[in-house]
Design a protein around this motif. Sequence first.
Motif, mmCIF file in Angstrom:
data_model
loop_
_atom_site.group_PDB
_atom_site.id
_atom_site.type_symbol
_atom_site.label_atom_id
_atom_site.label_comp_id
_atom_site.label_asym_id
_atom_site.label_seq_id
_atom_site.Cartn_x
_atom_site.Cartn_y
_atom_site.Cartn_z
ATOM 1 N N VAL A 72 -29.640 -48.110 0.133
ATOM 2 C CA VAL A 72 -28.761 -48.093 -0.650
ATOM 3 C C VAL A 72 -27.561 -49.189 -0.425
ATOM 4 N N CYS B 286 -23.651 -50.970 -0.940
ATOM 5 C CA CYS B 286 -23.013 -50.070 -1.743
ATOM 6 C C CYS B 286 -21.611 -51.355 -1.282
ATOM 7 N N THR C 287 -31.499 -39.228 -2.420
ATOM 8 C CA THR C 287 -31.642 -40.300 -4.343
ATOM 9 C C THR C 287 -30.062 -38.369 -4.167
ATOM 10 N N LEU D 38 -26.825 -40.215 -4.702
ATOM 11 C CA LEU D 38 -26.228 -40.468 -5.292
ATOM 12 C C LEU D 38 -26.260 -40.296 -6.700
ATOM 13 N N GLU E 214 -23.468 -41.811 -8.865
ATOM 14 C CA GLU E 214 -23.055 -43.437 -9.181
ATOM 15 C C GLU E 214 -23.371 -44.460 -10.481
ATOM 16 N N LEU F 281 -25.667 -47.123 -11.119
ATOM 17 C CA LEU F 281 -27.273 -47.490 -10.627
ATOM 18 C C LEU F 281 -27.292 -48.544 -11.489
ATOM 19 N N THR G 277 -27.965 -40.088 -11.425
ATOM 20 C CA THR G 277 -26.918 -41.784 -11.963
ATOM 21 C C THR G 277 -26.483 -42.234 -12.846
#
Length: 254
Positions: free
Chosen positions: A132, A134, A148, A151, A154, A156, A171
């Motif tokens: 990932v 970021c 996952t 996440l 977030e 994506l 996501t």
Amino acid sequence: MAKGGSRTGGRGRDAAGTRRGAASGSAAKAKPAKPRNAQRPQPSPGPSPTPPAQPPMPTTFLLGAIPGATPGKWIDTWKERMPRTSLELVPLAFADQRQALVEGEVDAALVRLPIDKEGLHVIPLYDEVPVVVCAKDSHLTAAAELDTADLVGEVLIVPQDDVLGIRAPGTEKPRFAPPADTGEAIATVAAGVGIVVVPMSLARLHQRKDVEYRPLLDGPASTVALAWPAERTTPAVDAFVGIVRGRTANSSRA
């Protein structure tokens, strides 16, 4: 004429009482007997067929490579073993990898699976860990590894050259068009907008000071493989296959 006298006319006999001429005639007609085990002479074999000549090594071997592939150690070995054949590395986009092989733009290529294998020989080489990417100040950097589930919530970002096809539940989709490529997606992440999930080699390829990445434990791995057209397995291709498989210069092909 005295009785009992022998006749001198006609066929004579020798002292043994054998008719002269009979024995000699039989001897003249007699033929030597053939041995029972005699065999007919076999024709001498003709010259053994000449094996087809191997095509000569080319002066240049074209090796395609998708972004993130790391063939450096294999190229170094090639230079040591094949000093008369230069290896030229040809960058390939993920979307163009099969076309380059089928159309003969390269002799072989390091590709990323999946790929349509029809008409190709494909040897999987290694799997890449997904990460990932970021922003450097993201709360996600507090963990050494992610799932996952981490996440959720977030944004994506999935670039147009995405190779993982990840779909993380929870996501959010971005409100802008997908970036053209991974480099552009990571630049967007650096501005503090969203995250992107890519193989580790691509994160390293597009490394920036304002981003970080963490392994995604339950994310999809990406397999890098060596592929070449089945009908064009040349001596140069065979030599490179031997190198990536770890065969020594003197080892057999088996």
